[in-house]
Design a protein around this motif. Structure first.
Motif, PDB file in Angstrom:
ATOM      1  N   ALA A  28       0.829  -1.197   0.000  1.00 40.76           N
ATOM      2  CA  ALA A  28       0.000   0.000   0.000  1.00 40.76           C
ATOM      3  C   ALA A  28       0.867   1.252   0.000  1.00 40.76           C
ATOM      4  CB  ALA A  28      -0.914  -0.011   1.215  1.00 40.76           C
ATOM      5  N   ARG A 302      -7.237   6.459  -2.952  1.00 37.72           N
ATOM      6  CA  ARG A 302      -7.251   5.070  -2.515  1.00 37.72           C
ATOM      7  C   ARG A 302      -6.282   4.294  -3.406  1.00 37.72           C
ATOM      8  NH1 ARG A 302     -12.051   3.453   0.540  1.00 37.72           N
ATOM      9  NH2 ARG A 302     -13.690   5.039   0.489  1.00 37.72           N
ATOM     10  N   SER A 312      -8.035   0.434  -0.625  1.00 37.49           N
ATOM     11  CA  SER A 312      -7.665   0.922   0.701  1.00 37.49           C
ATOM     12  C   SER A 312      -8.638   1.978   1.185  1.00 37.49           C
ATOM     13  CB  SER A 312      -6.259   1.535   0.651  1.00 37.49           C
ATOM     14  OG  SER A 312      -6.298   2.794  -0.014  1.00 37.49           O
ATOM     15  N   ASP A 367      -2.447  -2.877   3.735  1.00 37.46           N
ATOM     16  CA  ASP A 367      -3.696  -3.050   2.979  1.00 37.46           C
ATOM     17  C   ASP A 367      -4.896  -2.904   3.906  1.00 37.46           C
ATOM     18  OD1 ASP A 367      -2.690  -3.465   0.378  1.00 37.46           O
ATOM     19  OD2 ASP A 367      -2.133  -5.504   0.911  1.00 37.46           O
ATOM     20  N   ASN A 368      -5.092  -1.719   4.404  1.00 40.83           N
ATOM     21  CA  ASN A 368      -6.137  -1.433   5.374  1.00 40.83           C
ATOM     22  C   ASN A 368      -7.315  -0.787   4.658  1.00 40.83           C
ATOM     23  OD1 ASN A 368      -7.664  -0.835   7.604  1.00 40.83           O
ATOM     24  ND2 ASN A 368      -6.136   0.454   8.597  1.00 40.83           N
ATOM     25  N   THR A 508      -8.896  -5.928   7.176  1.00 35.73           N
ATOM     26  CA  THR A 508      -8.213  -6.566   6.061  1.00 35.73           C
ATOM     27  C   THR A 508      -9.001  -7.777   5.589  1.00 35.73           C
ATOM     28  OG1 THR A 508      -6.855  -7.872   7.588  1.00 35.73           O
ATOM     29  CG2 THR A 508      -5.916  -5.805   6.765  1.00 35.73           C
TER      30      THR A 508
END
Length: 655
Positions: A28, A302, A312, A367-368, A508
């Motif tokens: 990310a 994102r 994200s 990767d939230n 996640t």
């Protein structure tokens, strides 16, 4: 004459997804250090010191305009497409005045963006006058204007996606008649609106495919879309790139697969979303989406490892406090191979466009899917979007009470239910892990942390907690069920003065890239999205044939190729392991289990099963995704006589 200009609008950019090896990571990313580089359109006002290489006011009678949708048109040039445009007689500081054109187009071959974006020329109808490409009636409550929303080039044909605006409402609100496609075969000089490639709006003006952003990949054109206005969610569709104008060939993402009915589309990201732009960054191996979030008064970003997500949480790209009246962030297609990202942004005052630059860095939150997981860029109390409160709550700013950083969220009250909540788009029937760091008052005895269907719906998963004297990480695992949204929450039932502090929240998705891996949510005996059949195949429902659970897939025929298959999203040039459990008839001697490029493309790797499998046997295949963003997994056989195969419990995970 056009008196009241919309207060900003939603549009898209197109980009060709590169097929290369990647110099950065696949993790990310997050933006920082956004600065204004140069003016793109309009005249230089007194006191402005940034470059203005195009001088569009004097060169093309473009004094006020907005947008700046960019895409690679081939031949070493890009197109830059603008919205409602005004010439001499422009009213200034906002749209309006004389010399009105609904849309205009520029070309650029400038590869050095550090000093601005220089045009080669603009498309003109008379010398020194930028041409209106797509005509509009300019009649309010009929067709007020025709605004471009995206562009893409396929071969030598150029396409514009546009919206027919019926009426401008309050800031960020407008309604459209329809959206459609126009094309040019003469290098952008003349454009034809397709009479059939249209997405008609509905009676409630809520169709989800009225504005868009294009991405080319793997022989398809993908379109990210929203409803009219700026307060909708983001949806996804695609079409074979040579079938752009065949509206019946478009397919819509339903959260697990591609379907013909756009009414079944599920969101890939939660809005409020306006002015979409989507590109693929080859340096970080990530897709990037930008848009204006009206609620947050900020342009946000994102990112995702695949076209279908998961995307994200939002990350601030530019704030209205720093750039008043900002909207849109259309990414330059030639700035997608490094950590420097250039984009064109509009400002309502002075109603013109500017070249901006941001630096992309690795994101410590990974990767939230949660936006504002640490509450660090919330600017003012009370709690702002994307977090909301039930009861009494807010944000502690730089009070020394955060788990990390400066800020944290809180709720506090002496009665009732009080919670911090956020709505997130999820993939149906998929496993997720929610974590967060929680601290409470000593008298808390009824705290809850979890996920549920939005609007107080059924709980997907939660944990109950009492007093937590120091920050403690809580974890909740849940399955999204048949839902496209989840509402995450942390709160308490107060009976005296009680409080909760929360920080560093994460959501996640499970590591398994296969949707409905065990066929448990298949509604009928026929395979439905995301599973598909080659030849004769289906689902055994509760017949006792499954490897686990109640259901399994099957293929059976007397001749030909028969298989179950699913298209999954992958990161290019990445190693994966595919597993699944297979059982066959006693006469099976030509079965296959593996992965290949979509559309019957080259096999990436497979197992050839030449002997019968009398009981469920796990098959394992390791493959590299190559230059693909999507691959097709399959289990099947070449039948010779009445031959069958049962398959269950698939998994695809990164190595």
């Amino acid at each position: 004459m056009y008196q009241k200009k919309k207060a900003l609008y939603l549009l898209g950019a197109a980009v060709m997804v590169a097929s290369t090896c990647f110099s950065g990571t696949a993790g990310a990313i997050t933006p920082s250090g956004t600065v204004k580089i140069a003016r793109v359109t309009g005249a230089t006002p007194a006191g402005e010191t940034i470059p203005n290489p195009n001088q569009t006011a004097s060169n093309y009678q473009v004094e006020g305009t907005d947008l700046g949708i960019m895409w690679d048109k081939g031949g070493g040039e890009i197109f830059a497409l603008f919205g409602d445009t005004f010439g001499p007689g422009w009213s200034g500081n906002g749209g309006g005045g004389s010399g009105w054109r609904s849309n205009v187009l520029a070309k650029s071959s400038d590869t050095n963006l550090a000093d601005g974006l220089t045009f080669s020329t603009m498309i003109q109808d008379t010398p020194g006058h930028a041409k209106e490409l797509l005509a509009s009636k300019k009649i309010d409550n009929d067709e007020m204007t025709v605004i471009p929303t995206a562009g893409v080039t396929i071969g030598t044909r150029h396409y514009i996606h546009y919206m027919s605006v019926r009426h401008w409402g309050n800031a960020g609100q407008w309604i459209t008649n329809y959206s459609g496609l126009a094309y040019s075969d003469d290098n952008g000089q003349n454009w034809t609106k397709s009479s059939t490639a249209k997405w008609m709006n509905n009676a409630s003006y809520s169709d989800n495919f009225q504005m868009g952003a294009f991405v080319k990949d793997g022989g398809f054109v993908y379109m990210y879309s929203t409803p009219n206005g700026r307060f909708g969610n983001v949806y996804l569709s695609r079409v074979p790139q040579n079938n752009m104008l065949n509206i019946g060939d478009w397919r819509y993402w339903d959260g697990n697969g591609w379907v013909a009915d756009r009414g079944l589309a599920s969101p890939v990201a939660v809005g409020s979303a306006g002015e979409l732009s989507v590109v693929y960054n080859t340096f970080y191996n990530r897709f990037i989406m930008t848009y204006l979030n009206e609620d947050r008064q900020a342009v946000v970003m994102r990112d995702a490892g695949s076209l279908t997500g998961p995307w994200s949480g939002e990350k601030i790209l530019a704030k209205g406090a720093d750039f008043p009246g900002l909207y849109n962030a259309f990414i330059h297609p030639w700035s997608t191979n490094s950590s420097d990202m250039y984009f064109v942004m509009s400002q309502w005052t002075p109603y013109n466009t500017f070249l901006m630059k941001a630096t992309l860095n690795a994101d410590s939150f990974g990767d939230n899917l949660v936006s504002e997981p640490g509450f660090e860029t919330q600017d003012a109390t009370p709690v702002m979007a994307p977090w909301y409160t039930t009861g009494n709550g807010g944000i502690d700013r730089n009070l020394g009470s955060a788990h990390s950083g400066q800020d944290n969220g809180f709720v506090r009250n002496n009665t009732g239910w009080n919670a911090l909540i956020q709505k997130i788009a999820v993939q149906p029937n998929t496993n997720y892990t929610l974590t967060g760091w929680i601290k409470t008052s000593a008298n808390n005895n009824d705290g809850l942390f979890g996920a549920r269907v939005p609007g107080g719906g059924p709980i997907m998963g939660e944990t109950h907690f009492t007093s937590l004297g120091t920050y403690t990480q809580l974890t909740v695992n849940f399955n999204s069920g048949n839902n496209s949204f989840a509402e995450i929450y942390c709160g308490l039932w107060a009976t005296a003065d009680m409080w909760i502090q929360m920080d560093d929240v994460s959501l996640t998705k499970t590591n398994n890239a296969v949707s409905q891996a065990g066929f448990e949510n298949q509604p009928t005996n026929s395979l439905t999205s995301p599973w598909y059949a080659d030849g004769n195949a289906g689902v055994d429902h509760g017949l006792g044939f499954a490897h686990s659970g109640a259901n399994n897939s099957w293929v059976r025929n007397t001749s030909g190729w028969n298989a179950v298959k699913q298209e999954i999203s992958v990161v290019p040039n990445t190693s994966y392991t595919l597993t699944g459990w297979v059982k066959t008839s006693t006469n099976m001697n030509n079965g296959y289990f593996g992965a290949r490029a979509i559309g019957g493309g080259p096999v990436l790797n497979e197992v050839h099963m030449t002997t019968p499998l009398g009981s469920y046997t796990q098959q394992t295949v390791t493959f590299n995704s190559g230059n693909n963003h999507s691959v097709e997994i399959y289990a099947g056989l070449w039948a010779d006589g009445d031959t069958w195969l049962q398959a269950d419990d698939f998994s695809v995970a990164k190595n």
